[in-house]
Design an enzyme around this catalytic site. Structure first.
Site, PDB file in Angstrom:
ATOM      1  N   PRO A  25      68.296  -7.569  56.185  1.00 46.27           N
ATOM      2  CA  PRO A  25      67.904  -6.925  54.939  1.00 46.27           C
ATOM      3  C   PRO A  25      66.402  -6.688  54.793  1.00 46.27           C
ATOM      4  O   PRO A  25      65.590  -7.504  55.230  1.00 46.27           O
ATOM      5  CB  PRO A  25      68.393  -7.904  53.865  1.00 46.27           C
ATOM      6  CG  PRO A  25      68.606  -9.191  54.557  1.00 46.27           C
ATOM      7  CD  PRO A  25      68.980  -8.856  55.970  1.00 46.27           C
ATOM      8  N   TYR A  38      53.904  -7.663  57.663  1.00 48.23           N
ATOM      9  CA  TYR A  38      54.832  -7.067  58.638  1.00 48.23           C
ATOM     10  C   TYR A  38      54.252  -5.879  59.410  1.00 48.23           C
ATOM     11  O   TYR A  38      54.926  -5.340  60.288  1.00 48.23           O
ATOM     12  CB  TYR A  38      56.124  -6.640  57.922  1.00 48.23           C
ATOM     13  CG  TYR A  38      56.863  -7.811  57.299  1.00 48.23           C
ATOM     14  CD1 TYR A  38      57.428  -8.805  58.099  1.00 48.23           C
ATOM     15  CD2 TYR A  38      56.987  -7.930  55.913  1.00 48.23           C
ATOM     16  CE1 TYR A  38      58.089  -9.887  57.531  1.00 48.23           C
ATOM     17  CE2 TYR A  38      57.654  -9.009  55.345  1.00 48.23           C
ATOM     18  CZ  TYR A  38      58.202  -9.983  56.163  1.00 48.23           C
ATOM     19  OH  TYR A  38      58.862 -11.061  55.610  1.00 48.23           O
ATOM     20  N   ASN A  89      66.972  -9.800  64.457  1.00 47.04           N
ATOM     21  CA  ASN A  89      66.075 -10.264  63.400  1.00 47.04           C
ATOM     22  C   ASN A  89      66.929 -10.300  62.133  1.00 47.04           C
ATOM     23  O   ASN A  89      67.101  -9.278  61.477  1.00 47.04           O
ATOM     24  CB  ASN A  89      64.885  -9.324  63.224  1.00 47.04           C
ATOM     25  CG  ASN A  89      63.937  -9.838  62.142  1.00 47.04           C
ATOM     26  OD1 ASN A  89      64.263 -10.775  61.405  1.00 47.04           O
ATOM     27  ND2 ASN A  89      62.766  -9.226  62.042  1.00 47.04           N
ATOM     28  N   GLU A 113      66.424 -14.480  69.021  1.00 51.07           N
ATOM     29  CA  GLU A 113      66.082 -14.334  67.598  1.00 51.07           C
ATOM     30  C   GLU A 113      64.626 -13.888  67.480  1.00 51.07           C
ATOM     31  O   GLU A 113      63.758 -14.463  68.137  1.00 51.07           O
ATOM     32  CB  GLU A 113      66.285 -15.692  66.911  1.00 51.07           C
ATOM     33  CG  GLU A 113      65.921 -15.722  65.443  1.00 51.07           C
ATOM     34  CD  GLU A 113      66.066 -17.133  64.855  1.00 51.07           C
ATOM     35  OE1 GLU A 113      66.684 -18.019  65.500  1.00 51.07           O
ATOM     36  OE2 GLU A 113      65.540 -17.355  63.751  1.00 51.07           O
ATOM     37  N   ARG A 122      54.541 -19.803  56.905  1.00 49.55           N
ATOM     38  CA  ARG A 122      54.846 -19.281  55.577  1.00 49.55           C
ATOM     39  C   ARG A 122      55.580 -20.330  54.722  1.00 49.55           C
ATOM     40  O   ARG A 122      55.523 -21.515  55.032  1.00 49.55           O
ATOM     41  CB  ARG A 122      55.645 -17.980  55.729  1.00 49.55           C
ATOM     42  CG  ARG A 122      54.875 -16.928  56.524  1.00 49.55           C
ATOM     43  CD  ARG A 122      55.652 -15.647  56.690  1.00 49.55           C
ATOM     44  NE  ARG A 122      55.900 -15.004  55.397  1.00 49.55           N
ATOM     45  CZ  ARG A 122      56.771 -14.002  55.217  1.00 49.55           C
ATOM     46  NH1 ARG A 122      57.468 -13.535  56.249  1.00 49.55           N
ATOM     47  NH2 ARG A 122      56.928 -13.472  54.026  1.00 49.55           N
TER      48      ARG A 122
END
Ligand code: DQA
Length: 163
Positions: A25, A38, A89, A113, A122
């Site tokens: 998503p 990103y 991902n 992955e 994070r």
């Protein structure tokens, strides 16, 4: 004629291995969404780079993105029948989805992955992945280049499984 060919040749040796590159998503917003995290590349850019690399490594590729968990699960089921490896991902589903874990557990080939950002740098909730324990490898924090590294590794694993 086709039947004769299939009977007389081991077609498994001439088929190009297929890999799936699956995206979870919000990755459709890549390039627009939080570019400081990103980057500026779009998902279409990533797909084009992956396609080029996969081709140069002798791999066919299917590249998908969905915001819906069930669609990702369906693609993993499809890959069970057709593919030699998966790069995934899972985005936010990484941290929540037992259902995607179960689907991947039913896939008998290597899984890599990928996370564009360094999830470990994070928020705490991003440190746990349901997928990592069953992945052949995990790539995080290499930006969109992580997809390229994952495909390269998958090519190596697929080649060594065939040898
Ligand atoms: C991500 C990291 C996840 O925590 C996040 O939910 C994403 C993207 C990454 O590529 O860095 O959507 O998987």
């Amino acid at each position: 004629m086709l039947e004769w060919f299939l009977d007389h040749f081991d077609t498994g040796t001439i088929m190009t291995p297929l890999i799936y590159v699956l995206n979870g998503p919000n990755l459709n917003l890549l390039g627009k969404r939080q570019p400081h995290i990103y980057g500026h590349e779009t998902l279409a850019d990533v797909e084009a780079d992956c396609r080029k690399l996969a081709g140069s490594l002798g791999l066919d590729m299917r590249f998908h993105q969905s915001n819906r968990e069930y669609e990702i699960i369906d693609w993993v089921h499809e890959a069970r029948e057709t593919a030699s490896g998966i790069v995934i991902n899972p985005a936010a589903f990484t941290h929540t989805s037992v259902a995607i874990l179960d689907a991947l557990n039913a896939f008998d080939h290597p899984i890599i992955e990928v996370h564009i950002s360094n999830v470990h740098k994070r928020e705490e909730f991003r440190h746990h992945s349901f997928i990592s324990p069953i992945a052949s490898g995990v790539i995080a924090g290499f930006g969109t280049q992580g997809y390229q590294l994952a495909i390269q590794r998958l090519a190596t694993l697929i080649k060594s499984a065939k040898a």
